[in-house]
Motif scaffolding. Sequence first.
Motif, PDB file in Angstrom:
ATOM      1  N   LEU A   1      37.830  40.218  35.654  1.00  0.00           N
ATOM      2  CA  LEU A   1      37.290  41.415  35.905  1.00  0.00           C
ATOM      3  C   LEU A   1      35.746  41.242  35.216  1.00  0.00           C
ATOM      4  N   ARG A   2      35.043  41.889  35.828  1.00  0.00           N
ATOM      5  CA  ARG A   2      33.529  41.632  35.525  1.00  0.00           C
ATOM      6  C   ARG A   2      33.188  43.178  34.726  1.00  0.00           C
ATOM      7  N   LEU A   3      32.845  43.398  33.651  1.00  0.00           N
ATOM      8  CA  LEU A   3      32.433  44.641  33.193  1.00  0.00           C
ATOM      9  C   LEU A   3      30.792  44.505  33.293  1.00  0.00           C
ATOM     10  N   SER A   4      30.283  45.939  33.568  1.00  0.00           N
ATOM     11  CA  SER A   4      28.791  46.054  33.668  1.00  0.00           C
ATOM     12  C   SER A   4      28.431  47.285  32.720  1.00  0.00           C
ATOM     13  N   CYS A   5      27.228  47.139  32.085  1.00  0.00           N
ATOM     14  CA  CYS A   5      26.744  48.236  31.141  1.00  0.00           C
ATOM     15  C   CYS A   5      25.382  48.262  31.702  1.00  0.00           C
ATOM     16  N   ALA A   6      25.085  49.571  32.393  1.00  0.00           N
ATOM     17  CA  ALA A   6      23.762  49.871  32.881  1.00  0.00           C
ATOM     18  C   ALA A   6      23.009  50.587  31.870  1.00  0.00           C
ATOM     19  N   ALA A   7      21.848  50.176  31.353  1.00  0.00           N
ATOM     20  CA  ALA A   7      21.267  50.716  30.394  1.00  0.00           C
ATOM     21  C   ALA A   7      19.872  51.294  30.741  1.00  0.00           C
ATOM     22  N   SER A   8      19.438  52.437  30.072  1.00  0.00           N
ATOM     23  CA  SER A   8      18.132  53.192  30.505  1.00  0.00           C
ATOM     24  C   SER A   8      17.678  53.565  29.161  1.00  0.00           C
TER      25      SER A   8
END
Length: 125
Positions: free
Chosen positions: A18-25
């Motif tokens: 699996l590939r997890l993503s963490c979108a930051a703002s």
Amino acid sequence: QVQLVESGGGSVQSGGSLRLSCAASGYTVSSYSMGWFRQAPVKEREGLAAIRSDGTTRYADSVKGRFTISQDNAKNTLYLQMNSLEPGDTAMYYCAADPWVTRGGLLQKSEYRYWGQGTQVTISS
């Protein structure tokens, strides 16, 4: 305002990936240290992988060689590539960020002020 939003969790069989993503703002990922943590039921939240603003990375022994942390500065996103997954990897996974994390504290949850809401990973045997 700093916000972190994880995605990419799901259910896979043992040995899968699996590939997890963490979108930051609210900030630039390259200027903060960021990490991936997980928490299974009735267990402490544990640090898995982290990347410091100077590019230093650190991995927990339990995931070394299986998980890889990376970031895409253009997308302002942090990733966790997880391979050879095992049932023991089942947990809620969180990303975290902070502008001031010591090298020795990269995998310590107390070093991070900002957290995402988490994404569930379930591995079946």
